[in-house]
Design a protein around this motif. Structure first.
Motif, PDB file in Angstrom:
ATOM      1  N   GLU A  22     -36.202 -46.072 -17.622  1.00 18.30           N
ATOM      2  CA  GLU A  22     -34.755 -46.252 -17.526  1.00 18.30           C
ATOM      3  C   GLU A  22     -34.096 -46.282 -18.901  1.00 18.30           C
ATOM      4  O   GLU A  22     -32.913 -45.970 -19.034  1.00 18.30           O
ATOM      5  CB  GLU A  22     -34.411 -47.541 -16.764  1.00 18.30           C
ATOM      6  N   THR A  23     -34.855 -46.654 -19.922  1.00 16.30           N
ATOM      7  CA  THR A  23     -34.283 -46.772 -21.261  1.00 16.30           C
ATOM      8  C   THR A  23     -34.822 -45.733 -22.243  1.00 16.30           C
ATOM      9  O   THR A  23     -34.321 -45.640 -23.360  1.00 16.30           O
ATOM     10  CB  THR A  23     -34.550 -48.174 -21.857  1.00 16.30           C
ATOM     11  N   SER A  24     -35.823 -44.954 -21.839  1.00 19.35           N
ATOM     12  CA  SER A  24     -36.473 -44.035 -22.773  1.00 19.35           C
ATOM     13  C   SER A  24     -36.720 -42.672 -22.138  1.00 19.35           C
ATOM     14  O   SER A  24     -37.465 -42.551 -21.163  1.00 19.35           O
ATOM     15  CB  SER A  24     -37.813 -44.628 -23.239  1.00 19.35           C
ATOM     16  N   TYR A  25     -36.102 -41.657 -22.722  1.00 22.09           N
ATOM     17  CA  TYR A  25     -36.351 -40.279 -22.292  1.00 22.09           C
ATOM     18  C   TYR A  25     -37.828 -39.935 -22.488  1.00 22.09           C
ATOM     19  O   TYR A  25     -38.449 -39.279 -21.644  1.00 22.09           O
ATOM     20  CB  TYR A  25     -35.458 -39.318 -23.074  1.00 22.09           C
ATOM     21  N   THR A  26     -38.394 -40.398 -23.597  1.00 20.62           N
ATOM     22  CA  THR A  26     -39.809 -40.146 -23.872  1.00 20.62           C
ATOM     23  C   THR A  26     -40.674 -40.678 -22.736  1.00 20.62           C
ATOM     24  O   THR A  26     -41.553 -39.974 -22.226  1.00 20.62           O
ATOM     25  CB  THR A  26     -40.214 -40.800 -25.211  1.00 20.62           C
ATOM     26  N   ARG A  27     -40.425 -41.910 -22.329  1.00 20.59           N
ATOM     27  CA  ARG A  27     -41.207 -42.513 -21.245  1.00 20.59           C
ATOM     28  C   ARG A  27     -41.012 -41.748 -19.944  1.00 20.59           C
ATOM     29  O   ARG A  27     -41.969 -41.541 -19.190  1.00 20.59           O
ATOM     30  CB  ARG A  27     -40.817 -43.987 -21.058  1.00 20.59           C
ATOM     31  N   SER A  28     -39.783 -41.316 -19.663  1.00 21.40           N
ATOM     32  CA  SER A  28     -39.543 -40.577 -18.422  1.00 21.40           C
ATOM     33  C   SER A  28     -40.298 -39.254 -18.416  1.00 21.40           C
ATOM     34  O   SER A  28     -40.824 -38.831 -17.381  1.00 21.40           O
ATOM     35  CB  SER A  28     -38.048 -40.362 -18.185  1.00 21.40           C
ATOM     36  N   LEU A  29     -40.391 -38.597 -19.564  1.00 19.56           N
ATOM     37  CA  LEU A  29     -41.175 -37.360 -19.657  1.00 19.56           C
ATOM     38  C   LEU A  29     -42.652 -37.636 -19.407  1.00 19.56           C
ATOM     39  O   LEU A  29     -43.309 -36.918 -18.649  1.00 19.56           O
ATOM     40  CB  LEU A  29     -41.034 -36.729 -21.041  1.00 19.56           C
ATOM     41  N   ILE A  30     -43.165 -38.675 -20.031  1.00 20.85           N
ATOM     42  CA  ILE A  30     -44.576 -39.015 -19.875  1.00 20.85           C
ATOM     43  C   ILE A  30     -44.880 -39.346 -18.417  1.00 20.85           C
ATOM     44  O   ILE A  30     -45.894 -38.903 -17.868  1.00 20.85           O
ATOM     45  CB  ILE A  30     -44.961 -40.153 -20.830  1.00 20.85           C
ATOM     46  N   GLU A  31     -44.003 -40.101 -17.778  1.00 23.84           N
ATOM     47  CA  GLU A  31     -44.213 -40.446 -16.374  1.00 23.84           C
ATOM     48  C   GLU A  31     -44.147 -39.219 -15.462  1.00 23.84           C
ATOM     49  O   GLU A  31     -44.790 -39.198 -14.415  1.00 23.84           O
ATOM     50  CB  GLU A  31     -43.200 -41.498 -15.921  1.00 23.84           C
ATOM     51  N   ALA A  32     -43.398 -38.204 -15.870  1.00 19.70           N
ATOM     52  CA  ALA A  32     -43.306 -36.972 -15.072  1.00 19.70           C
ATOM     53  C   ALA A  32     -44.615 -36.194 -15.109  1.00 19.70           C
ATOM     54  O   ALA A  32     -44.857 -35.344 -14.253  1.00 19.70           O
ATOM     55  CB  ALA A  32     -42.150 -36.113 -15.560  1.00 19.70           C
ATOM     56  N   GLY A  33     -45.456 -36.464 -16.096  1.00 25.39           N
ATOM     57  CA  GLY A  33     -46.776 -35.860 -16.164  1.00 25.39           C
ATOM     58  C   GLY A  33     -46.895 -34.683 -17.108  1.00 25.39           C
ATOM     59  O   GLY A  33     -45.898 -34.141 -17.597  1.00 25.39           O
ATOM     60  N   PRO A  34     -48.138 -34.288 -17.382  1.00 25.87           N
ATOM     61  CA  PRO A  34     -48.411 -33.211 -18.336  1.00 25.87           C
ATOM     62  C   PRO A  34     -47.726 -31.891 -18.003  1.00 25.87           C
ATOM     63  O   PRO A  34     -47.292 -31.181 -18.907  1.00 25.87           O
ATOM     64  CB  PRO A  34     -49.932 -33.066 -18.295  1.00 25.87           C
ATOM     65  N   ALA A  35     -47.624 -31.553 -16.735  1.00 23.89           N
ATOM     66  CA  ALA A  35     -47.001 -30.272 -16.376  1.00 23.89           C
ATOM     67  C   ALA A  35     -45.533 -30.247 -16.789  1.00 23.89           C
ATOM     68  O   ALA A  35     -45.039 -29.233 -17.297  1.00 23.89           O
ATOM     69  CB  ALA A  35     -47.142 -30.004 -14.882  1.00 23.89           C
ATOM     70  N   ARG A  36     -44.822 -31.341 -16.588  1.00 25.38           N
ATOM     71  CA  ARG A  36     -43.402 -31.422 -16.976  1.00 25.38           C
ATOM     72  C   ARG A  36     -43.265 -31.386 -18.491  1.00 25.38           C
ATOM     73  O   ARG A  36     -42.384 -30.722 -19.026  1.00 25.38           O
ATOM     74  CB  ARG A  36     -42.763 -32.685 -16.401  1.00 25.38           C
ATOM     75  N   VAL A  37     -44.135 -32.103 -19.179  1.00 27.34           N
ATOM     76  CA  VAL A  37     -44.111 -32.101 -20.646  1.00 27.34           C
ATOM     77  C   VAL A  37     -44.379 -30.683 -21.157  1.00 27.34           C
ATOM     78  O   VAL A  37     -43.699 -30.200 -22.067  1.00 27.34           O
ATOM     79  CB  VAL A  37     -45.121 -33.116 -21.218  1.00 27.34           C
ATOM     80  N   ALA A  38     -45.341 -29.999 -20.565  1.00 24.07           N
ATOM     81  CA  ALA A  38     -45.662 -28.622 -20.961  1.00 24.07           C
ATOM     82  C   ALA A  38     -44.475 -27.699 -20.733  1.00 24.07           C
ATOM     83  O   ALA A  38     -44.175 -26.840 -21.570  1.00 24.07           O
ATOM     84  CB  ALA A  38     -46.883 -28.126 -20.188  1.00 24.07           C
ATOM     85  N   LYS A  39     -43.799 -27.874 -19.612  1.00 21.56           N
ATOM     86  CA  LYS A  39     -42.625 -27.043 -19.305  1.00 21.56           C
ATOM     87  C   LYS A  39     -41.535 -27.246 -20.354  1.00 21.56           C
ATOM     88  O   LYS A  39     -40.956 -26.282 -20.852  1.00 21.56           O
ATOM     89  CB  LYS A  39     -42.097 -27.375 -17.916  1.00 21.56           C
ATOM     90  N   LYS A  40     -41.268 -28.503 -20.707  1.00 25.04           N
ATOM     91  CA  LYS A  40     -40.243 -28.786 -21.719  1.00 25.04           C
ATOM     92  C   LYS A  40     -40.644 -28.213 -23.075  1.00 25.04           C
ATOM     93  O   LYS A  40     -39.815 -27.634 -23.773  1.00 25.04           O
ATOM     94  CB  LYS A  40     -40.004 -30.295 -21.833  1.00 25.04           C
ATOM     95  N   LEU A  41     -41.911 -28.362 -23.452  1.00 19.46           N
ATOM     96  CA  LEU A  41     -42.376 -27.824 -24.727  1.00 19.46           C
ATOM     97  C   LEU A  41     -42.216 -26.303 -24.737  1.00 19.46           C
ATOM     98  O   LEU A  41     -41.750 -25.729 -25.727  1.00 19.46           O
ATOM     99  CB  LEU A  41     -43.833 -28.224 -24.980  1.00 19.46           C
ATOM    100  N   GLY A  42     -42.566 -25.662 -23.640  1.00 20.55           N
ATOM    101  CA  GLY A  42     -42.404 -24.215 -23.547  1.00 20.55           C
ATOM    102  C   GLY A  42     -40.955 -23.787 -23.643  1.00 20.55           C
ATOM    103  O   GLY A  42     -40.625 -22.818 -24.346  1.00 20.55           O
ATOM    104  N   GLU A  43     -40.076 -24.485 -22.946  1.00 20.65           N
ATOM    105  CA  GLU A  43     -38.642 -24.174 -22.998  1.00 20.65           C
ATOM    106  C   GLU A  43     -38.121 -24.286 -24.428  1.00 20.65           C
ATOM    107  O   GLU A  43     -37.382 -23.406 -24.899  1.00 20.65           O
ATOM    108  CB  GLU A  43     -37.850 -25.116 -22.094  1.00 20.65           C
ATOM    109  N   GLU A  44     -38.502 -25.365 -25.092  1.00 21.32           N
ATOM    110  CA  GLU A  44     -38.025 -25.570 -26.467  1.00 21.32           C
ATOM    111  C   GLU A  44     -38.610 -24.521 -27.409  1.00 21.32           C
ATOM    112  O   GLU A  44     -37.931 -24.059 -28.333  1.00 21.32           O
ATOM    113  CB  GLU A  44     -38.352 -26.985 -26.947  1.00 21.32           C
TER     114      GLU A  44
END
Length: 106
Positions: A22-44
């Motif tokens: 609720e207070t950290s975008y970083t934490r929300s990404l981590i909780e979304a899991g590796p696939a979501r983190v990979a998608k964001k890294l790819g987009e960027e």
């Protein structure tokens, strides 16, 4: 010149990873899991590549910062210390890029 380093960024990502989603975008990404983190890294990464092609310096600076941040999150979500990446870079830079590539294809 800034004294801010990748180690500083990794420490900030680590601290924010311990916050709540609720207070950290970083934490929300981590909780979304590796696939979501990979998608964001790819987009960027794509956005940074496009900024490179467009020639807009300020846009490339902003997108490069996004790539570095999302890379740190990816390393965190996979429990890979930045020191491991830096050690690999150090190993690779002991020789020229052409020599390193040639050694990999053998």
């Amino acid at each position: 010149m800034s004294g801010f380093t990748l180690d500083d960024l990794a420490a900030i990502v680590a601290a924010r990873a311990d916050a709540t989603a609720e207070t950290s975008y970083t934490r929300s990404l981590i909780e979304a899991g590796p696939a979501r983190v990979a998608k964001k890294l790819g987009e960027e990464g794509v956005e940074a590549a496009l900024a490179t092609a467009s020639g807009a310096r300020a846009e490339l600076v902003a997108e490069a910062a996004d790539v570095l941040y999302h890379l740190m999150v990816a390393l965190r979500v996979r429990d890979v210390p930045l020191a491991d990446v830096m050690a690999e870079l150090e190993r690779r830079t002991a020789q020229s890029g052409l020599q390193e590539k040639a050694a990999r294809t053998r």
